[in-house]
Design a protein around this motif. Structure first.
Motif: not given
Lengths: 157, 498
Positions: B389-391, A110, A74-75, B219-226, A136, B217, A116-118, A113-114, A79, B228
């Protein structure tokens, strides 16, 4: 499966070796020609990288340990998407211009990223997310364009 | 004394003060945006100074100069993305401090160190400009080459843990510096037929790619799927200057200022080199060198003091000799010329009050920069509260704007992406990215001076080690290298670089 660390070491070693070969093909001029400094640097690189490769292979063989955090599928997918999006953004800058390509990039980035991250848990939240991302992207693109062109006189594509 | 009083009266005029304030704020904003450097900030403001009087125009530009260099620390600390090349070293300890929940302290240290380095550098400038200019004039090809060798040793030193990997990364940087047209003969090297590479690989796309893009890149690799992670509470109440830590670091501040002023006075050396030299020296002087790289306050103090002292140092050759100390002062010279002023010995002799007025304006710009940043710390900390995700998309957009804005080159954007991917893997496999940048900066300096020196000395290699300043620098480099090797043998092997 080969360790990513060792694969990267081999990649760098290949670059350094190619550097030596290419540098030797450059013409000679005077005491130090155009090829000499790059050849010495690349040669030094080959030596250092061989030492590193040896170190890592020995560690892998002796301890059966690979000092790297694994990246999940997934990561890796996320990426890859971000890299592709940035590549598409750069292409878009050339062909579409700053405003449309930046707006599209920020909107899609955006959302990805959402995801993937949240990621939102309900469908309704995805609709809200899309609307928010569009707003945005529009504000960020417009504000940046205005600030840099009118404020600082930059010329965008 | 009368001249100094007249210079102070010249500067303490409402228009000049407003110019300095405006220039400093704009410079701070530009410096804190990844990709927008001090040189770019000055270049963009020069047209705005056309209709202004010389002292007002110079006040604006000097304010931008100070502000941008100090502003580069903000993204370096908060996001691991140096805002300017001279903030690269600040990331080594500053970002770990922020990650450990000490963002307020890190920002306070950076703001105060920048102020102290800038003010002390300005005072040095006023008192010692002529002798430092003479020393800088003594630097020839042998001395520059020796400085480059010294810089390579610093690479080994700042690569705490895996020296070999740090050196490999530095060698990669040195190799990349040879891409393009050979400086002596014009022969094209490693350009693969790409016309855009004739002028070589630009520092800016490499810097932005290796730090900013690769960090996104990563940060995405470290945080993705985990799940928040809850936003770490960086209390804005902690966003103040830690005076006690600064007092304890008085030795680091003193040494870093001296290094910054001297290196800044050497044409072409720049803030990146001085900040790394100071960092290395601070590590050697420290009772806890093993803590450098993990969030040690002295690491931030050394880097930020040096890079702002370099700004003062860089003005020395520019004003006294008409030779720019680094890229931003080269652009600043353009600003002076547009104002009808000619930097050099003539400026000092014929317009002495204006000369000292410029120095006073520079000193004042540092004070304004400090006060503005103090007010801004609590705002800067809020950057950390913007959801990643916005930054992150915003950061990538600013990177693209910053790289494109300098040369208008799409190819450099592709270079930036390429370096971003390279930087991701270099960090992942513990090679580090700072050594690559240092190698890229030093490579051109070393090769051109080595070859120029051989021409000047008629092929006599011994001149590179027999000339006094060059010999002194090489001996220092050898001693430093010996210390690094001994220290490395004593410490635990193979810990991560960055």
């Amino acid at each position: 499966m080969i360790s990513g660390r060792i694969a990267f070491n081999i990649f760098l070693l290949a670059i350094a070796s190619a550097g030596v070969v290419k540098a030797r093909q450059l013409p000679d001029f005077g005491q130090i020609g155009p090829g000499d400094f790059p050849m010495w640097i690349a040669g030094l690189g080959v030596i250092v990288l061989l030492c590193i490769l040896l170190q890592d292979v020995r560690q892998l063989v002796n301890d059966n340990v690979v000092n790297e955090t694994t990246v999940t599928r997934f990561q890796a997918l996320g990426l890859g998407l971000i890299v592709l999006m940035l590549a598409a953004y750069i292409t878009g800058l050339e062909w579409l211009g700053f405003l449309p390509s930046t707006g599209i990039f920020l909107f899609l980035a955006a959302i990805i990223s959402t995801w993937m991250l949240d990621p939102p848990k309900q469908t309704q939240e995805w609709h809200r997310l899309a609307a928010f991302s569009a707003l945005y992207a529009a504000i960020a693109t417009g504000a940046s364009y205005y600030a840099f062109t009118k404020g600082f006189g930059l010329v965008f594509p | 004394m009368d001249i100094l009083v007249n210079a102070i009266v010249l500067v303490f005029d409402a228009q000049v003060l407003i110019g300095i304030l405006g220039g400093t704020i704009l410079g701070l904003i530009m410096g804190s945006l990844p990709g927008l450097t001090a040189a770019m900030a000055i270049a963009l403001l020069i047209p705005l100074t056309f209709g202004l009087t010389p002292i007002v125009g110079m006040g604006v530009l000097l304010g931008a100069f100070c502000g941008a260099i100090a502003g580069g620390a903000v993204p370096a600390l908060l996001l691991n993305i140096p805002g300017t090349p001279s903030s690269v070293c600040t990331t080594l300890d500053g970002f770990p401090m922020v990650r450990n929940g000490r963002a307020g302290e890190a920002l306070g240290l950076a703001v105060a160190s920048s102020f102290l380095g800038g003010v002390l550098g300005a005072l040095f400038l006023m008192l010692l400009a002529p002798p430092i200019a003479s020393f800088a004039l003594a630097f020839g090809p042998a001395e520059f080459f020796a400085l480059g060798v010294f810089g390579i040793v610093i690479i080994a030193s700042v690569s705490s843990g895996s020296i070999l990997r740090g050196i490999a990364a530095g060698i990669l940087g040195l190799g990349l510096s040879t891409v393009g047209s050979d400086p002596m003969t014009g022969v094209l090297r490693f350009t693969a037929g790409e016309a855009a590479l004739i002028t070589g690989i630009g520092l800016l796309p490499a810097l932005i790619g290796l730090f900013a893009v690769s960090q996104v890149f990563k940060d995405f690799a470290e945080r993705a799927g985990l799940p928040a992670a809850p936003q770490r509470g960086h209390q804005s109440a902690s966003a103040r200057v830690p005076w006690a830590a600064l007092l304890r670091g008085w030795k680091v501040i003193s040494v870093s200022t001296i290094i910054g002023v001297i290196v800044g006075a050497i044409p072409g050396a720049g803030g990146s080199i001085s900040s790394f030299l100071s960092y290395d020296q601070a590590k050697r002087m420290s009772k806890t060198p093993e803590k450098f790289g993990t969030g040690h306050s002295e690491g931030v103090i050394a880097s930020e003091t040096a890079n702002n002292a370099t700004a003062g140092g860089a003005l020395i050759p520019m004003l006294t000799l008409g030779v720019p100390g680094e890229v931003a002062t080269a652009v600043l010279m353009g600003g002076l010329t547009i104002q009808g002023l000619r930097p050099g010995p003539g400026l000092f002799e014929q317009q002495t009050v204006l000369f000292y007025g410029i120095l006073v304006a520079f000193l004042l710009a540092n004070v304004v920069m400090f006060l503005t940043q103090l007010l801004g710390i609590r705002v800067f900390i809020r950057i950390l509260q913007v959801p990643p995700r916005l930054l992150m998309p915003l950061i990538l957009m600013f990177c693209a704007i910053g790289v494109y804005g300098v040369n208008g080159s799409i190819f450099e954007l592709w270079l930036m992406l390429g370096f971003g991917i390279l930087g991701f893997f270099l960090s992942r496999y513990e090679f580090g990215t700072a050594p690559v940048i240092l190698g890229l900066i030093l490579g051109g300096l070393m090769e051109s001076n080595l070859r120029r020196g051989l021409l000047v000395f008629d092929g006599d290699w011994t001149q590179f080690v027999l000339r006094p300043i060059a010999a002194a620098i090489l001996v220092l480099a050898a001693l430093f290298l010996g210390t690094v090797i001994v220290q490395n043998r004593k410490s635990v092997p193979d810990t991560a670089v960055e």
